[in-house]
Design an enzyme around this catalytic site. Structure first.
Site, short mmCIF file in Angstrom:
data_model
loop_
_atom_site.label_atom_id
_atom_site.label_comp_id
_atom_site.label_asym_id
_atom_site.label_seq_id
_atom_site.Cartn_x
_atom_site.Cartn_y
_atom_site.Cartn_z
N ALA A 116 47.93 33.77 43.26
CA ALA A 116 48.86 34.80 42.83
C ALA A 116 49.82 34.21 41.80
CB ALA A 116 49.65 35.32 44.02
N GLU A 120 40.49 32.92 47.72
CA GLU A 120 40.14 34.18 48.39
C GLU A 120 39.10 34.96 47.58
OE1 GLU A 120 44.39 35.22 48.90
OE2 GLU A 120 43.83 35.72 50.94
#
Ligand code: NAD
Length: 693
Positions: free
Chosen positions: A60, A112
């Site tokens: 992120a 992820e």
């Protein structure tokens, strides 16, 4: 942002953001669009996901995360996480096989994404890191990590990796099942990915409902006793200070009971709750934003060309010197360790050999890199070998006379612009520079033990330290990969002065008759990584005592009220229990492999009184408030240039309760008015050391 290439019937999607590949609103949307186009193209049979940058995908965008955390609105946070989840789900269920070709690090959201692919191949380069480190910033995975990883590698292994936020190198990641294959060189990566696709693999993961994985299996897993143990361990380690870790555990537990897509929603909900906590706000601010700011060297004087340092000499190959030397060699400096005896050098060399061996075993270092590092490291008893050194770091005994002598001896061998630095933890830099007769190019470089691992470097300016010296020191810090804070000269500088207050508070409690085990437990429960008595043993009681004596001599005062003055004579002069290095201090350190334990005779020497549990809150607050009060004093005196540096320094240097965001941010974490009221109360009950300047 996402390049689309084609190789026969296969599409290659390449992350190619201008600086670093990160997940943010735009990049997720662009990625989504790229996926749709290849999924809908009937001529495409399989997909490779890789990157043009050094990293695969760094996770992120922490600036986006920071904005979300600051706003603290759970709905918005949930929506941002769900946008990522949906995109990854689309890829995973799109009906075409997808392989992640990991050319570089894939952390957090990056890993992820790899998890949502159907196969993962990484380059076997020890510089590459893989894993889910979110919890180390007070956050938790929000792109499916808490659901896919346990289903992929098993609950026990996944819990450990997620709750500890561990980063693995490709070799270990392969062993633990985080990836399926490695290739030796970056050139071989795409070829290996295409080869996998050419075998016409299944385009699914076992946990997707309508494929092989029976949900019942995961339900059984969810009832496993692993959870009860994990809850207990978490509690023991964190005392409930990290809500993100608890939410993470809940997400895993609850997610394993429901169909996969619902499990992802549960994760996104806990992700939103986590990011809305004051802990996440505090940790992201200090450990990401402020740390990043320091890595950009805000205190470097402007307009000075980059340092020209090639040869580094370390004086003293003891506990600190040998580790500093390793760090310098690792950064590619021609590094020389000078000590007085061959025996000391043999030990110093054995230390680096040991580190090299361990790093290779764990896949952190290739044999070739290890060999290069070895070639950069030299050991000598002869000053002549140091000739032309651009930087000398002195790490001999903490003794003025010894230090002054080595300065005189080494100066003739320094290069014309050479810098002389001391790793002293307490002696004022200005006085050492004066003793050396070499002031403008003298500076303090205070490393923390173990120096090969601790990320902080405290840079101390003497009164006459020049601008170029500071600039060079900061360039050096950057090259060896440390986070530098800059402080002005003072006895104990910033770090030793502040954490010394923690140790002293523990000693005071011992003298007050608080049972030692309680002192230690409350220290940890307050959020410190180790109890104050254990820390005293690490630093060594003799070192603290000799510093106190030195201070008395230097200032011509008596410090008989200092708790160190009260325990020093007994432990150092009478008992010889000076700390861990001597095999005993406040603790016993068995040599047969058993864990250390508190020295039983402490109870005879410091008669314990009974403590009402109602007192615990005071005892714990004393530990943290006394440090913040001292930190504020260092700032008021101009020792510390910026409070934000102090926050980073306090967490990276001595592990000050990380969930608070650091020794200054603690005030905001508690709430300004509550903090001041409580400090005033502590002054009244326990004395002026709690007064706030
Ligand atoms: P140490 O006793 O382990 O090592 C000192 C080394 O210096 C020994 O190997 C000794 O043989 C060598 N030495 C002594 N005189 C010498 C000389 N004339 N020439 C060359 N070498 C000589 O001590 P240490 O713990 O490594 O501490 C070294 C310095 O680092 C001290 O100033 C200390 O305050 C500072 N420091 C220590 C820590 C820590 O946690 N131990 C942390 C930060 C800074």
């Amino acid at each position: 942002m996402i390049e689309r290439l084609r190789e026969g019937p296969y599409a290659i999607l390449r992350w190619a953001m201008p600086k670093v590949n990160v997940l943010n609103a735009e990049s997720v949307a662009a990625f989504r669009e790229a996926i749709e186009s290849v999924l809908q193209d009937p001529t495409i049979e399989g997909i490779v996901i890789t990157s043009r940058n050094r990293e695969f995908l760094a996770g992120a965008d922490l600036e986006t995360v920071q904005a979300l955390v600051e706003a603290g609105d759970p709905q918005t946070i949930y929506a941002s996480s769900w946008a990522v989840q949906e995109t990854f789900l689309r890829l995973e269920r799109g009906g075409k096989p997808v392989v992640a070709a990991l050319n570089g690090s894939a952390l957090g959201g990056g890993y992820e994404l790899a998890l949502a692919c159907h196969h993962r191949i990484a380059v076997a380069d020890p510089a590459i890191e893989l894993g889910l480190p979110e919890t180390t910033l007070g956050l938790m995975p929000g792109g499916g990590g808490t659901q896919r990883l346990p289903r992929k590698i098993g609950l026990t292994a996944a819990l450990e990796l997620i709750l500890e936020g561990r980063r693995l190198r490709p070799q270990e990641a392969l062993q633990k099942g985080l990836i399926e294959a490695t290739v030796e060189t970056p050139e071989a990566l795409i070829e290996a990915a295409l080869r996998w696709l050419s075998q016409k693999p299944l385009a699914t993961n076992p946990w997707i409902k309508d494929s092989a994985g029976p949900e019942a299996l995961f339900k059984n897993l969810a009832h496993s006793p692993v959870f009860s143990a994990a809850i207990a361990r978490l509690r023991e380690k964190t005392y409930g200070h990290y809500p993100g870790l608890e939410y993470c555990l809940r997400a895993i537990y609850e997610g394993l009971h429901v169909p996969f897509e619902e499990a992802l929603r549960i994760e996104s909900r806990y992700f939103a709750k986590t990011l809305a906590t004051r802990t996440a706000r505090a940790m992201v601010k200090t450990l990401f934003l402020e740390r990043q700011r320091l890595l950009n060297l805000p205190h470097r004087p402007k307009g000075i060309p980059p340092a020209s340092i090639q040869k580094v000499a370390i004086l003293g190959g003891g506990m600190m010197g040998r580790a500093i030397a390793y760090v310098c060699a690792q950064a590619g400096y021609d590094t020389w360790v000078k000590d007085t005896t061959e025996a000391a050098l043999t030990q110093a060399q054995a230390f680096s050999e040991n580190l090299l061996e361990r790093a290779q075993k764990r896949g952190y270092l290739t044999p070739a890199r290890a060999q290069t590092l070895r070639q950069h490291l030299h050991f000598t008893i002869d000053y002549a070998d140091l000739a032309g050194a651009d930087l000398v770091i002195e790490a001999v005994f903490e003794d003025r006379a010894v230090k002054s002598q080595v300065y005189r001896e080494v100066l003739p061998y320094l290069s014309p612009k050479g810098i002389l630095a001391s790793n002293t933890s307490t002696l004022p830099i200005t006085s050492l520079a004066e003793a050396a007769g070499y002031e403008e190019r003298f500076i303090g470089l205070h490393f923390f033990s173990p120096a090969e691992r601790m990320p902080l470097l405290e840079v101390i300016l003497g009164q006459k330290t020049g601008e170029e010296t500071l600039a060079w020191a900061l360039d050096f810090a950057q090259r060896i990969g440390k986070v530098p804070i800059v402080v002005r000269d003072s006895r104990g500088f910033f770090t030793s002065r502040v954490f010394g207050m923690y140790v002293r508070e523990g000693l005071r409690m011992l003298l007050e008759g608080i049972p030692p085990a309680l002192i230690e437990n409350l220290g940890r429960q307050a959020g410190m990584p180790v109890g104050p008595l254990a820390l005293a043993d690490e630093v060594s009681i003799s070192l603290m005592y000799s510093i106190l004596r030195q201070t008395e001599r230097d200032l011509g005062v008596s410090l008989s009220e200092d708790p160190v003055a009260k325990v020093g004579p007994l432990f150092v002069e009478q008992l010889g229990r000076v700390g861990r290095k001597a095999g005993g201090g406040f603790y016993e350190y068995p040599t047969d492999g058993r864990k250390k334990y508190l020295w039983p005779r402490l109870h005879e020497l410091f008669l314990p009184r009974s403590v009402n549990p109602a007192e615990y809150a005071d005892l714990m607050d004393r530990f943290l408030y006394v440090q913040t009060a001292e930190a504020l004093r260092t700032y008021a005196e101009g020792v510390l240039l910026d409070k934000r540096d102090g926050d980073v320094g306090s967490i990276l240097g001595w592990g000050f309760a990380p969930f608070t965001g650091g020794v200054f941010h603690f005030i905001e974490w508690v709430g300004e008015s509550t903090f001041h009221a409580r400090a005033a109360q502590l002054v009244q009950r326990y004395g002026d050391r709690f007064s706030i300047v």
